[in-house]
Write an enzyme that holds these catalytic residues in place. Sequence first.
Site, mmCIF file in Angstrom:
data_model
loop_
_atom_site.group_PDB
_atom_site.id
_atom_site.type_symbol
_atom_site.label_atom_id
_atom_site.label_comp_id
_atom_site.label_asym_id
_atom_site.label_seq_id
_atom_site.Cartn_x
_atom_site.Cartn_y
_atom_site.Cartn_z
ATOM 1 C CG HIS A 285 -0.284 0.050 2.538
ATOM 2 N ND1 HIS A 285 0.075 1.222 3.152
ATOM 3 C CD2 HIS A 285 0.090 -0.944 3.383
ATOM 4 C CE1 HIS A 285 0.628 0.957 4.325
ATOM 5 N NE2 HIS A 285 0.655 -0.343 4.483
ATOM 6 C CB CYS A 304 1.310 -4.244 5.218
ATOM 7 S SG CYS A 304 -0.178 -5.165 5.653
#
Length: 422
Positions: A285, A304
Amino acid sequence: MSRSRFPRFAVAAIALVLAAAGAHAQEPSYGPNTYDRTLEALIAHEDIASRGGWPKVPGSVTALKPDSQGPDVAVLKQRLMQSGDLPPASLPGDVYDEALVAAVKRFQARHGLSEMGTVGRLTLKAMNVPVEVRLNQLTATLERLKGNGFNFSERYVVVNIPGASVEAVDHGVVQRKHLAIVGRPDRPSPVLQANITSVNLNPYWTVPMSIVKADIIPHMRKEPDFVAKSNMKLLGAENKEIDPASVNWASLKSPYFIVRQDFGPTNSLGQLKIDMPNTEAVYMHDTPKKTLFRNDVRFNSSGCARIEGVRDLAAWLLEGTEWTLPAIEAEIAKNERKDIRLKKTVPVAWVYLTGWQGADGMVQFRDDIYGLDTPQGIVTSTIQPRKPKAKAVVTAPAPAPAAKVEARPASRPAVTTATATN
């Protein structure tokens, strides 16, 4: 020799060699040939070890600059010759000349450091890693590559966790390279294989329960308006909003609600998320904290991968559709949620490579940030969190950046990278 006296066949041969070298240099660091190349590097470093390894470089070399002179320069040259960064035919002596600047930059490039041409703290640390440790890293990579079963399809994406970097590969050629921010040691990014299925524009962030417990609850105890200031909402049954003031944060251990951050520029996921369904619930992201990509040490997330230039990577994933980069940016500017499914999923591998040889012949090393280059760690399939040495004071869902020691210059060319989630 003048150009007129240089044989035409020699010019043609050199051109072919250079063209081939350039083509090979675009091959991915993680691909079908990585194992064989890394085995070559292992053999070469065994030879270096048999000859006694490389000399230890004194801390005083950090004060050296181009044109400096003295015994420290001579030691630095010897160190870089031993590792093949400085050609043996270079001018001898104790002057910090152009050849030495180029050699230091080459060494820094091989270790994922900013190519400054002078020796900073991180470069010194890397230079003084014994050759035996480097041998262990190459051995660990070879063990991890054995029978990993990844499908090196026409198009794929690879995230190298220790390298905090990402490559987008098409037909064996690297099309895009990105810097990344990945999981810190106590919240490591997992090794996994998955398929990228969609691109989410202006995504919500549903905070993982582990982060709610570890970050948000402690923060709310200190700063009761933290949730509101962070553009977050508490959602209970049937997504009914709960007033944060009604929650007894002091005694809360098992939240009866979810925490969701509204989309927008300050969202912890930024304004774009690349979805890749997997059992570890991680993804790639954007991030509102772009300055973190200037650091050489980029282990700041909660698992992440945050990607520098994530919109460019999304456009690459969506090639062949109407979703060009300008179209993606225009849609984001509407400040509305939008999910775009890929016409064909793209395989993605998150790997843990601390030592390998690239197609350009350069042997790359990265820090064993999770401490896995051991006989036990090499064969483990799941990365386990390492407990912090000291009790950390948790403040926010987006961890603070590590101290910048050798920071990448702000003026360097933009490159993109994947980073771990908050």
